[in-house]
Design a protein around this motif. Sequence first.
Motif, mmCIF file in Angstrom:
data_model
loop_
_atom_site.group_PDB
_atom_site.id
_atom_site.type_symbol
_atom_site.label_atom_id
_atom_site.label_comp_id
_atom_site.label_asym_id
_atom_site.label_seq_id
_atom_site.Cartn_x
_atom_site.Cartn_y
_atom_site.Cartn_z
ATOM 1 N N ARG A 54 0.863 -1.188 0.000
ATOM 2 C CA ARG A 54 0.000 0.000 0.000
ATOM 3 C C ARG A 54 0.890 1.226 0.000
ATOM 4 N NH1 ARG A 54 -5.197 -0.501 2.770
ATOM 5 N NH2 ARG A 54 -4.767 1.473 3.773
ATOM 6 N N THR A 81 -4.739 1.250 -8.609
ATOM 7 C CA THR A 81 -5.182 0.149 -7.725
ATOM 8 C C THR A 81 -5.359 0.635 -6.292
ATOM 9 O OG1 THR A 81 -2.885 -0.518 -7.364
ATOM 10 C CG2 THR A 81 -4.074 -1.631 -9.134
ATOM 11 N N LEU A 133 -6.933 3.273 -5.404
ATOM 12 C CA LEU A 133 -8.237 3.921 -5.213
ATOM 13 C C LEU A 133 -9.157 3.047 -4.359
ATOM 14 C CD1 LEU A 133 -8.783 5.314 -8.825
ATOM 15 C CD2 LEU A 133 -8.527 6.687 -6.753
ATOM 16 N N GLU A 134 -9.007 1.721 -4.499
ATOM 17 C CA GLU A 134 -9.829 0.799 -3.715
ATOM 18 C C GLU A 134 -9.238 0.558 -2.324
ATOM 19 O OE1 GLU A 134 -10.031 -2.674 -6.108
ATOM 20 O OE2 GLU A 134 -10.985 -1.635 -7.785
ATOM 21 N N LYS A 135 -7.884 0.474 -2.257
ATOM 22 C CA LYS A 135 -7.234 0.146 -0.980
ATOM 23 C C LYS A 135 -7.138 1.359 -0.054
ATOM 24 C CE LYS A 135 -4.324 -3.402 -3.134
ATOM 25 N NZ LYS A 135 -2.955 -3.769 -3.476
ATOM 26 N N LYS A 140 -7.420 5.589 -0.749
ATOM 27 C CA LYS A 140 -7.584 6.630 -1.759
ATOM 28 C C LYS A 140 -6.505 7.710 -1.685
ATOM 29 C CE LYS A 140 -11.254 9.264 -3.980
ATOM 30 N NZ LYS A 140 -12.621 9.775 -3.886
ATOM 31 N N ALA A 166 -3.484 7.191 -3.938
ATOM 32 C CA ALA A 166 -3.635 7.122 -5.396
ATOM 33 C C ALA A 166 -2.942 8.338 -6.007
ATOM 34 C CB ALA A 166 -5.113 7.082 -5.760
ATOM 35 N N GLN A 182 -9.853 9.114 -13.710
ATOM 36 C CA GLN A 182 -9.956 8.205 -12.561
ATOM 37 C C GLN A 182 -9.760 8.900 -11.214
ATOM 38 O OE1 GLN A 182 -10.743 4.881 -12.787
ATOM 39 N NE2 GLN A 182 -11.056 5.284 -14.969
#
Length: 731
Positions: free
Chosen positions: A567, A611, A613-615, A617, A620, A640
């Motif tokens: 992350r 990726t 954005l889901e874990k 934000k 990102a 995005q």
Amino acid sequence: MTEAERKKKALQEKRMQQMLAAGASVAGLASEAEEKKKEKPADARRKKKGPQKEEIDLEAAAERARQEAEAAAAERERAARELAEAEKAKAEAEAAAKKDAPEELEDWEAAAAKADEDVKDSWDAETDEEADAVQAEDRVNGDSNGTNAAKTLPIRDGQPPKERPIESDTESSEESSSEDEELTATKRAEAKRKAEAKQRREEAHEQALAARSKDNLRSPICCILGHVDTGKTKLLDKVRQTNVQEGEAGGITQQIGATYFPVEALQQKTAVVNKKDNFEFKIPGLLVIDTPGHESFSNLRSRGSSLCNIAILVVDIMHGLEPQTLESMKLLRDRKTPFVVALNKIDRLYGWTKIADNGFEDSLAMQSKGVQNEFRDRLEKTKLAFAEQGFNAELFYENKNMAKYVSLVPTSAHTGEGVPDMLKLLAKLTQERMTGSLMYLSEVEATVLEVKVIEGLGTTIDVVLSNGVLREGDRIVLCGLNGAIVTNIRALLTPAPLKELRLKSQYVHNKEVRAALGIKIAANDLEGAIAGSRLLVVGPEDDEEELEDEVMADLQQLLSKVSKDNRGVSVQASTLGSLEALLEFLKQSKIPVANISIGPVFKRDVMMAGTMLEKAKEYAVMLCFDVKVDREAKAYAEEQGIKIFEADIIYHLFDDFTKHMAQLKEQRKEESKLLAVFPCVLNPLQVFNKKDPIVVGVDVIEGNLRPLTPIAIVKNNPVTGVKEIISLGRV
């Protein structure tokens, strides 16, 4: 009887014993039958049905079983004898053709594994005979199926085959052990081959060392270190007569570079302080490595200082010793590297009269008394600062003991004063005091300085060749992120004389280059190359795998700086050195990094960052230093909601990202301020307005009263006596 015949005979005897053991096991069934015979009368008495008849049947069945077992054993013995005679005849024929049979293992199992094909055939034949014996026993069992005793006899069918799994297990274990032995033998052979290759390389190294000569010196490698903005690149620009510094983003160096000064250029530059030609140059030239001074680039300063034979420490005479100057001094002390100090910016002394490209001693003599006094004052302060750091320092022309005192050379990168003195001092120190380390060695010694993506060439590496000769087409081995990289040199490029290696210019293509020199190598598969690692050349007698092991031993130390988490933000930089600097900053700021890459930013890189954005934000984000961002990648990022930060100056990138993180923090505070409640107890004094809005004068008895704190009144119900809470809203 030969050794082979003895072994075969021993093997046959073992097999005979096994067969007899298989036949004898039937006798156990007879005793079992007798035990059952003893139990049967009790059962019979309970049933009250003819016990005498059952006893007779059992005895008859047991007797028949014994007779059949004896007949089967006799048949097996006969078959074994016939087989032994046939084998003996065969063995005698073989013995005539091959008298000296190889040594076999004493153990019969190992003998079976090691025996030749004929012995293996005889093994199979015996097994067939054994199968015949089992079939004969089965037939006996079939005859006695009509009796009650037959119910106890089928156990016999399972006994002889019990040995077969044991034999197959033994065979498989023998096969696996032989495979292990082969594997071990292969490993031993490989280790031996590597050890021999290493020994050959060490012998070649010893021969190369023995062949060195004091008359054949290579160019010394000089590293220029110091604090940001002390004038390091400007000094080199003055010698090269280039303008690299002004072409850099923000006027600061952010990459490591190398410049080669041939001896002719050195002679020309030092002519003003060598008027009588009493100083003779023995070195073929000087290779200078320029390092960044910004605090984030400690990795590049470290890399440069580890390569050099001598260093120039640039100090601003107006500011004295600064943080990165102290860090550079520590690096030099740790590596025991000799250095000279360039006291730069003497032209900034008040009232200094410039004399372009002159020797410092002559220039100082022509200055006014006030300027000379100010210079002496600042010089003493600098000497004191060096003494505080444990170094004795002295003005270069007053220094009588070069081994104990560091030489201070006052210079001006703008006027060129003192630069000839500095070059002459470097040449003098290297060729007089460092001859041992400068003797040319025919063995290749090279270090990867930087990894860069260049349009038209792809991924290239900047290499400092310290010793030996590199040729186009040479097979090279270097350390990579995903294992050792083995490739062939496609192009050997050098900048034009007195030009900077790191700047894209008209490169000169070479068939071969001789040390010491800064070169750019274009080859395949260089994407994962690690800067700071060694570069080895595969010779005709070298073992490629042994060289791979050698270079990968450096990996742990280098990879400790390039770490990745699952992350975090994505980082993209133009060179690995810049990437390391960015990662070091992010590590200090406790910002995790998920993806790293070198070169221009494309859509696939932005998708990788997406990726997050889901874990998480807030991560990102892409930090792009000194790289181009593709138009399609920018459009996708905007669509995005992925932030891309671009900068040519490393600390601008830091500032932008820090500002972004501060904004996110404020945003999170704003979102969560309604969730945070600070407890307090209020005592109403006066009600000014009872609704829309309620205005009440209160005393804060306990706690803190803050905006947006929800307040309520606690009221006792006069009827039930239960406490009721009436919400009034937020402050």
